[in-house]
Design an enzyme around this catalytic site. Structure first.
Site, PDB file in Angstrom:
ATOM      1  N   GLU A 187      -8.714   4.845  11.179  1.00 50.83           N
ATOM      2  CA  GLU A 187      -7.354   4.760  12.894  1.00 50.83           C
ATOM      3  C   GLU A 187      -7.903   6.387  13.669  1.00 50.83           C
ATOM      4  OE1 GLU A 187      -3.566   3.990  11.238  1.00 50.83           O
ATOM      5  OE2 GLU A 187      -4.748   4.133   9.437  1.00 50.83           O
TER       6      GLU A 187
ATOM      7  N   ASP B   2       0.711  -1.044  -0.283  1.00 51.89           N
ATOM      8  CA  ASP B   2       0.413   0.032  -0.050  1.00 51.89           C
ATOM      9  C   ASP B   2       1.144   0.953  -0.121  1.00 51.89           C
ATOM     10  OD1 ASP B   2      -0.545   1.143   3.115  1.00 51.89           O
ATOM     11  OD2 ASP B   2       0.032  -1.013   3.294  1.00 51.89           O
TER      12      ASP B   2
END
Length: 248
Positions: free
Chosen positions: A133, A46
Site C-alpha cells: 500500500e 490482524d
C-alpha cells in the site's frame, strides 16, 4: 412527539457501536450497502505492535477464528510484538499467519530475505502475507513506482517467499493501491482487501478475494482498544477446506 422519539432511537442505534452489520462492537461503525460483514461465518484479526498483549483465549471464545500478525517491514524492521502475538495465538489454537509491510525504497529480494530470516517455518501456519500500500506518512520513503514496476517487485517477493515456505503468499492491499497498480493482473494470487466504508462488491468490482478487512476500530474481547477485524469469504465448511489446503 412519539414520532420524534422513535426517530431519535433510530439515530442512536446507528451511531452507537454494535449496529447492524457487525459481528463485534465498533468505535466508528458505518451503515453498509451491499453484503454486510456479519453475514460471513468466519471472522479474525490482524495485529501489530499497536496492540498490547492480547488475551487470545478470550478473543477465541468471542468468535475470533484466525489472526494475521505483523512480522517485518522493509529490510531491517522487526515488529517488537510479533513473538508475543505469534506464541499467544498458537497457545490459544488460533490459526495464524505472518505479514510483511512493503517498503518501496528497498529491493524486493532484501525484503523477502528479511521476512524469511525472522518468521519461523512451522507446520500448521497460514500462508505469508505481502502488505502493499502507499505510505504517504513515511519519514524515509514516499516513492510511488509505476504500476508495472510495483507488480514486478511483488512477483520477486512472492517467488522467494513461496519457495521458502512452500505456500503462495496472499497480497493485502487498499482500494487506491489496487486500482492504480492494476494488482488484479498478478496471476494466481489470493487477495486480502481493505474497505472500511464500502462492501467489497462496490470497492473492488469483479475482483475475487479471500479476506476482507472491514474495520480498523473493532472492539473485540481480549484486545485493548480498537483493532482491525476481517472476514473470510466463505462458509464455515469452506474455511475448513481452505485451511486444509493452505496450511503448511
Amino acid at each position: 412527539m412519539i414520532r420524534a422519539f422513535l426517530l431519535s432511537l433510530i439515530f442512536l442505534s446507528l451511531a452507537l457501536p454494535g449496529q447492524a452489520g457487525y459481528r463485534f462492537e465498533d468505535h466508528a461503525p458505518v451503515v453498509w450497502t451491499g453484503r454486510t460483514p456479519d453475514s460471513y461465518a468466519v471472522h479474525g484479526l490482524d495485529v501489530a505492535r499497536f496492540q498490547d498483549r492480547i488475551d487470545w483465549r478470550k478473543a477465541k471464545r468471542a468468535g475470533v477464528e484466525f489472526a494475521f500478525i505483523k512480522a517485518t517491514e522493509g529490510g531491517d524492521f522487526f515488529d517488537p510484538m510479533f513473538d508475543d502475538h505469534w506464541s499467544g495465538a498458537r497457545r490459544a489454537d488460533i490459526p495464524r499467519g505472518a505479514y510483511h509491510f512493503y517498503y518501496f525504497c528497498r529491493p524486493a529480494k532484501e525484503q523477502a530475505a528479511w521476512f524469511i530470516q525472522n518468521v519461523p517455518r512451522r507446520r500448521g501456519t497460514l500462508p505469508p502475507v505481502l502488505d502493499m500500500e502507499w505510505n504517504p506518512h513515511s519519514p524515509t520513503c514516499v516513492k510511488r513506482p509505476p504500476a508495472k514496476e510495483v507488480r514486478r517487485q511483488a512477483r520477486i517477493f512472492l517467488r522467494m517467499v513461496e519457495k521458502h515456505y512452500g505456500l503462495r503468499p496472499i497480497i493485502y492491499t487498499t482500494p487506491e493501491f489496487y486500482s492504480q497498480n492494476q494488482m488484479g493482473k498478478l496471476p494466481g494470487v489470493e487477495f486480502w482487501l481493505r474497505s472500511t466504508a464500502k462492501s467489497l462488491e462496490h470497492a473492488y468490482p469483479g475482483q475475487h478475494w479471500k479476506f476482507w478487512q472491514y474495520t480498523g476500530t473493532g472492539l473485540v474481547p481480549g484486545v485493548t482498544g480498537g483493532v482491525d477485524v476481517n472476514v473470510f469469504n466463505g462458509s464455515g465448511e469452506d474455511w475448513q477446506k481452505w485451511l486444509r489446503s493452505h496450511r503448511r
